[in-house]
Design an enzyme around this catalytic site. Structure first.
Site, mmCIF file in Angstrom:
data_model
loop_
_atom_site.group_PDB
_atom_site.id
_atom_site.type_symbol
_atom_site.label_atom_id
_atom_site.label_comp_id
_atom_site.label_asym_id
_atom_site.label_seq_id
_atom_site.Cartn_x
_atom_site.Cartn_y
_atom_site.Cartn_z
ATOM 1 N N SER B 190 0.885 -1.312 -0.135
ATOM 2 C CA SER B 190 -0.001 -0.064 -0.106
ATOM 3 C C SER B 190 0.933 1.464 -0.023
ATOM 4 O O SER B 190 0.364 2.335 -0.432
ATOM 5 C CB SER B 190 -0.905 -0.030 1.337
ATOM 6 N N HIS B 218 -5.350 -3.802 -1.916
ATOM 7 C CA HIS B 218 -5.081 -2.852 -3.076
ATOM 8 C C HIS B 218 -4.710 -3.410 -4.390
ATOM 9 O O HIS B 218 -4.255 -2.808 -5.318
ATOM 10 C CB HIS B 218 -3.932 -2.179 -2.487
ATOM 11 N N LYS B 249 -12.359 -0.547 -0.635
ATOM 12 C CA LYS B 249 -11.426 0.222 -1.478
ATOM 13 C C LYS B 249 -12.256 0.442 -3.010
ATOM 14 O O LYS B 249 -12.834 0.966 -2.986
ATOM 15 C CB LYS B 249 -9.957 -0.464 -1.502
#
Lengths: 85, 415
Positions: B190, B218, B249
């Site tokens: 990240s 991610h 996300k």
């Protein structure tokens, strides 16, 4: 044994934990309290020493304080090697 | 009084210490839906300012997508607001299982279990599947939630240097006597935006009978040709034993996470993972939104393709402007500034120019590795990126860091 052991531990810690552009270690550099080695990563050093010297360091003795410098680690190993002898 | 002056004073001193060290975190209040263009109140009480958001995990631009919002509304109407129960008592709806099955198909695994967050998935998975006879070997840069989960587990824990596969092999040899070995990594890291070497990792782990766990938070939804994640990018779909990921996300950005992987390991989580057992799962309204997200991204790769183009454009633009970047090919593009104060000052100047991008420094990243982490979205249009590049270039000139090497920036601003 002491000098050889000191250099061996110093080399191991350097190779295992330091990045290429890090400041070189001394025998008294604080490893864990200085943020160079995290307490998780201590495991491999403990196992390496146990295998190399055929000793067993109990978890209650393998404290962050006891592993905080090359000199302290050497003292710990010598203590357990002496017990074995 | 239980909360004595002594107790209060101790915490006040600690908080002052955090402030004095320049590490005090302050929230910025956003008065609009999450998107490329947002309205921000910062500092608290200041008039609203329109800025371009360059630091959200809204990779696919789906956080405020009309179809997702509509699906969430419908879910609210048809399945209600809350469950008032954990999963195994009376907190499981048909749509929870439907989402688990969709994730299993999307990730190419055997089964999936939802968690209230990926933080909870990571907190619960290790102690559910491992014992004191086992060892966990993790990359030294894995996410904090993995570190916390590992701490909650009785297995031995060792680490390897970041993405160092030789080191991994040495560690697997060192711990050969353990019952099970589990190798743990982020899919995309990240803070640096680089991708784990999963192909090599899987090959080595097969040689030493070790399992692999990847946190693909991610990555899920946009990394790999069809957005399945880093296992797709590295050609190892079906070979990762456990994938943990988030819906907070790219996949709608609301909340929730899951553990997906080998059938028995997922079932062990259902039986033993404490965040699953002792907490309500994802609210029906969020599940309904995520189901729509999965429909959108399963039908078309348009959004992840746009994201890839945007990220390449952004990286090229910053490079040509003369910034030092962390190498990579993901939508996480860290602009390296090395000095913590410089990172904060650049962030503030960017904000003044209408660009919202946050500075990161120790202890979130290693000492002398301070940076502005920029994150690109499919919700960005070229005009957003052009405007942001112009602002970065202006601020870069102001601080005289364009075209400067790492050493030159450190010489000017210190470590």
């Amino acid at each position: 044994m002491a000098d050889e052991l000191k250099d061996m531990v110093l080399n191991y810690v350097t190779k295992e934990y330091l990045e290429d552009d890090s400041e070189p270690l001394t025998y008294d550099t604080p490893l864990i309290s200085g943020g160079i080695v995290d307490s998780f990563s201590m495991v491999s050093l403990k196992r390496f020493l146990e295998n190399k010297y055929a000793i067993s360091i109990p978890d209650e003795e393998a404290t962050p304080e006891a592993f905080d410098s090359v000199n302290k680690i050497v003292a710990l190993v010598q203590r357990f090697a002496a017990k074995k002898a | 009084m239980g909360y004595s002056d002594k107790i209060r004073g101790t915490y006040q001193a600690q908080l002052k210490g955090i402030q004095d060290a320049g590490l005090f975190k302050q929230e910025r209040f956003i008065h609009s839906p999450q998107a490329a263009d947002i309205e921000v109140e910062f500092p608290a009480g200041a008039p609203l300012k329109k800025v371009i958001n360059m630091c959200a995990n809204n990779y696919l631009g789906l956080s405020s997508h009309p179809e997702v919002i509509k699906a969430a509304h419908e879910g609210l109407e048809t399945r209600g607001y809350g469950m008032s129960s954990v999963r195994f008592i009376c907190g499981t709806q048909d749509i929870h299982r439907e989402l688990e099955q969709k994730m299993t198909a999307f990730l190419g695994t055997e089964d999936t279990l939802l968690f209230p967050s990926c933080m909870d998935a990571n907190a619960g998975v290790f102690e559910a599947i491992l014992t004191k006879d086992d060892v966990i070997i993790s990359d030294r840069l894995v996410h904090a939630s993995l570190v916390d989960g590992i701490r909650l587990c009785s297995a031995m824990h060792d680490t390897i240097k970041h993405s160092d596969m030789e080191h991994l092999e040495e560690k697997l040899q060192l711990h050969a006597d353990k019952r099970f070995k589990l190798v743990v990594t982020d899919g995309v890291f990240s803070m640096d935006g680089d991708t784990a070497k999963l192909d090599e990792m899987v090959r080595i782990c097969e040689k030493y009978d070790a399992m692999v766990l990847v946190d693909d938070s991610h990555s899920s939804g946009f990394i790999g040709k069809t957005g399945r994640g880093t296992h797709e990018k590295c050609g190892v779909v079906g070979k990762i034993d456990v994938i943990t990921t988030t819906f907070g996300k790219a996949l709608g950005g609301a909340s929730g996470g899951c553990v997906s992987g080998r059938r028995e390991l997922v079932e062990m989580c259902r039986q033993r993972a404490r965040p699953y057992l002792f907490s309500n799962t994802i609210a029906p309204v969020v599940v309904s939104g995520v189901l729509k997200v999965m429909d959108i991204i399963s039908k078309s790769t348009e959004r992840r393709d746009k994201l890839e183009r945007n990220a390449a454009y952004w990286r090229k633009g910053l490079t040509e402007a003369g910034f030092v970047l962390k190498e990579g090919d993901t939508p996480i593009v860290p602009v390296m500034l090395f000095n913590a104060k410089l990172a904060q000052d650049v962030s503030q100047s960017l904000y003044d120019e209408g660009i919202y991008a946050i500075g990161f420094f120790f202890p979130v990243v290693p000492q002398s590795q301070a940076r502005i982490r920029t994150q690109i979205s499919a919700g960005h249009e070229i005009h957003h990126l052009e405007q942001a590049l112009a602002a970065f270039t202006k601020v870069g000139k102001k601080f005289d860091i364009l075209g400067k090497t790492k050493q030159e920036i450190i010489a000017k601003y210190g470590m």
